[in-house]
Design a protein around this motif. Structure first.
Motif, short mmCIF file in Angstrom:
data_model
loop_
_atom_site.label_atom_id
_atom_site.label_comp_id
_atom_site.label_asym_id
_atom_site.label_seq_id
_atom_site.Cartn_x
_atom_site.Cartn_y
_atom_site.Cartn_z
N ARG A 23 -7.85 -3.96 -1.50
CA ARG A 23 -6.45 -3.53 -1.35
C ARG A 23 -5.98 -3.74 0.09
NH1 ARG A 23 -4.05 0.36 -4.64
NH2 ARG A 23 -2.23 -0.07 -3.30
N ILE A 24 -6.85 -3.44 1.05
CA ILE A 24 -6.48 -3.61 2.46
C ILE A 24 -6.38 -5.09 2.80
CG2 ILE A 24 -7.25 -3.22 4.84
CD1 ILE A 24 -8.73 -0.71 3.77
N GLY B 3 -9.69 6.63 6.72
CA GLY B 3 -9.16 5.43 6.10
C GLY B 3 -8.48 4.52 7.12
N LEU C 46 0.83 -1.21 0.00
CA LEU C 46 0.00 0.00 0.00
C LEU C 46 0.87 1.26 0.00
CD1 LEU C 46 -2.67 -1.06 2.69
CD2 LEU C 46 -2.91 -1.15 0.19
N LEU D 239 -1.28 4.49 -0.54
CA LEU D 239 -2.49 4.69 0.27
C LEU D 239 -2.08 4.88 1.73
CD1 LEU D 239 -4.72 1.90 -1.32
CD2 LEU D 239 -4.91 4.37 -1.69
N ASP E 198 -11.26 -0.68 -2.24
CA ASP E 198 -10.40 -0.33 -1.11
C ASP E 198 -10.28 -1.50 -0.14
OD1 ASP E 198 -10.12 2.13 -2.21
OD2 ASP E 198 -11.35 3.21 -0.76
N TYR F 73 -4.69 3.94 4.76
CA TYR F 73 -4.87 2.50 4.96
C TYR F 73 -3.59 1.87 5.50
CZ TYR F 73 -8.99 3.24 2.01
OH TYR F 73 -10.17 3.69 1.49
N ARG G 191 -17.14 0.50 -0.61
CA ARG G 191 -15.76 0.70 -1.04
C ARG G 191 -15.08 -0.65 -1.26
NH1 ARG G 191 -14.22 4.93 3.72
NH2 ARG G 191 -12.26 5.28 2.61
#
Length: 359
Positions: A263-264, A321, A112, A115, A260, A118, A257
């Motif tokens: 991705r997390i 986030g 990440l 981001l 997102d 996050y 989301r």
């Protein structure tokens, strides 16, 4: 739950219906919570109306109910056999307070880099070592209850002392040394201590008093063969209730989301898999029993999402986030660690075989 058989099929077959189909119930609880949070107007505001140490009251009650039966099963007169076992205690401290935070830091920055919110949230998750749900996972996998109680208590003490220090190091100092973006984390030792006292202290005292008073009044046989089987299912009911409420509170964020969340989820999946497998292998290599290897693995892989979410919300805000990253933590942790419970049960046979071969 029966813990005497070494064959995983026998162990699973002797579980209650609730235990045997736990992944199904957990999946249903997660879906129910997500849908409720998405479709019921005002539900989130109502659930957040009353909070204990920054955690919604229904979640706090669910966690306390979830932990009490397992801590009531602990034989507190055997804890000295764990505290004398340096082969278990030292690896646990190293895995939890050196390896775990460092691994999450590396994965967060690797996966990440673009981001920062996050990424910071995941680093906070990595710093919050597990003191709650790990007790359930360990018990389901037939780990050592007494060892789990000691390691969780040890994590709690270190959490009060080290969380703020490690937060400063991994969010401000280390990124500065590496030429990366730095972040500050405002969290007090008292805030962490309150979380530990509430979510571990209350059920621990209740469990200890239950065993002490129950055995004194009616004997160990009655306590373990009559009382514990009656209260045992309450732990899983509390777990399912907690999951429903947790995902109801964050249902809108998670479902609105999805990219997102994906991705997390990636660094979280890598983290849980690497921490559990690495800890399990380490326990096997240094000669721990199946029960204590299992306990070492689950206590190292689990995280205290209650504390991580509370700190993220208090520092960065409920819609941040960082808070979303904390919420996605249990979304990934719960199904992954449930799956690892079954992996652990399947590995019991290998431990039994190696023990026979050595003898």
């Amino acid at each position: 739950m029966t813990t005497t058989s070494t064959a995983p099929a026998t162990v699973v077959g002797k579980l209650s219906t609730l235990d045997r189909f736990l992944p199904v119930w957990i999946a249903a609880a997660m879906v129910a919570g997500l849908l409720a949070g998405r479709w019921i107007p005002g539900l989130e505001a109502g659930l957040n109306a009353v909070a204990i140490d920054g955690i919604s009251l229904p979640i706090a009650l669910g966690l306390l109910v979830m932990m009490y039966p397992v801590l009531a099963k602990v034989r507190y007169d055997r804890l000295d056999t764990v505290t004398r076992d340096r082969k278990l205690l030292l690896p646990s401290l190293i895995l939890n307070w050196l390896v775990g935070p460092a691994l999450m830091f590396a994965l967060a920055w690797l996966l990440l880099p673009d981001l920062p919110e996050y990424r910071t949230g995941l680093i906070i998750v990595g710093l919050a070592r597990c003191i709650a749900m790990v007790i359930i996972w360990n018990d389901l996998a037939c780990g050592d209850r007494e060892a789990a109680a000691v390691l969780v208590a040890l994590n709690s003490v270190f959490q009060v002392i080290m969380f703020g220090v490690l937060g400063w190091f991994y969010l401000s100092v280390l990124p500065g040394w590496l030429g990366l973006e730095t972040t500050s984390l405002a969290v007090s030792g008292w805030q962490i201590a309150k979380s530990v006292l509430i979510f571990l202290g209350i059920p621990l005292v209740a469990g200890y008093l239950s065993r002490r008073l129950g055995e004194r009044g009616k004997g160990r046989d009655w306590y373990e063969n009559r009382f514990l089987p009656k209260i045992g299912p309450i732990a899983l009911y509390g777990l399912l209730f907690t999951i429903v409420i947790l995902f109801a509170l964050q249902g809108h964020q998670i479902t609105s989301r999805p990219l997102d969340v994906a991705r997390i989820a990636l660094p979280l999946l890598a983290y849980f898999a690497l921490m559990w497998a690495g800890s399990y292998l380490f326990g096997k290599v240094i000669g721990l029993s199946y029960e204590r290897t299992t306990t070492l693995a689950f206590t190292a892989a689990g995280n205290n999402f209650e504390l991580a979410i509370a700190v993220a919300i208090a520092t960065f805000g409920v819609t941040s986030g960082q808070a979303l990253a904390g919420v996605v933590g249990p979304l990934i942790e719960v199904p992954v660690l449930v799956a690892l419970v079954y992996v652990s049960l399947a590995l019991r046979r290998r431990f039994a075989q190696s023990t026979v071969e050595r003898s």
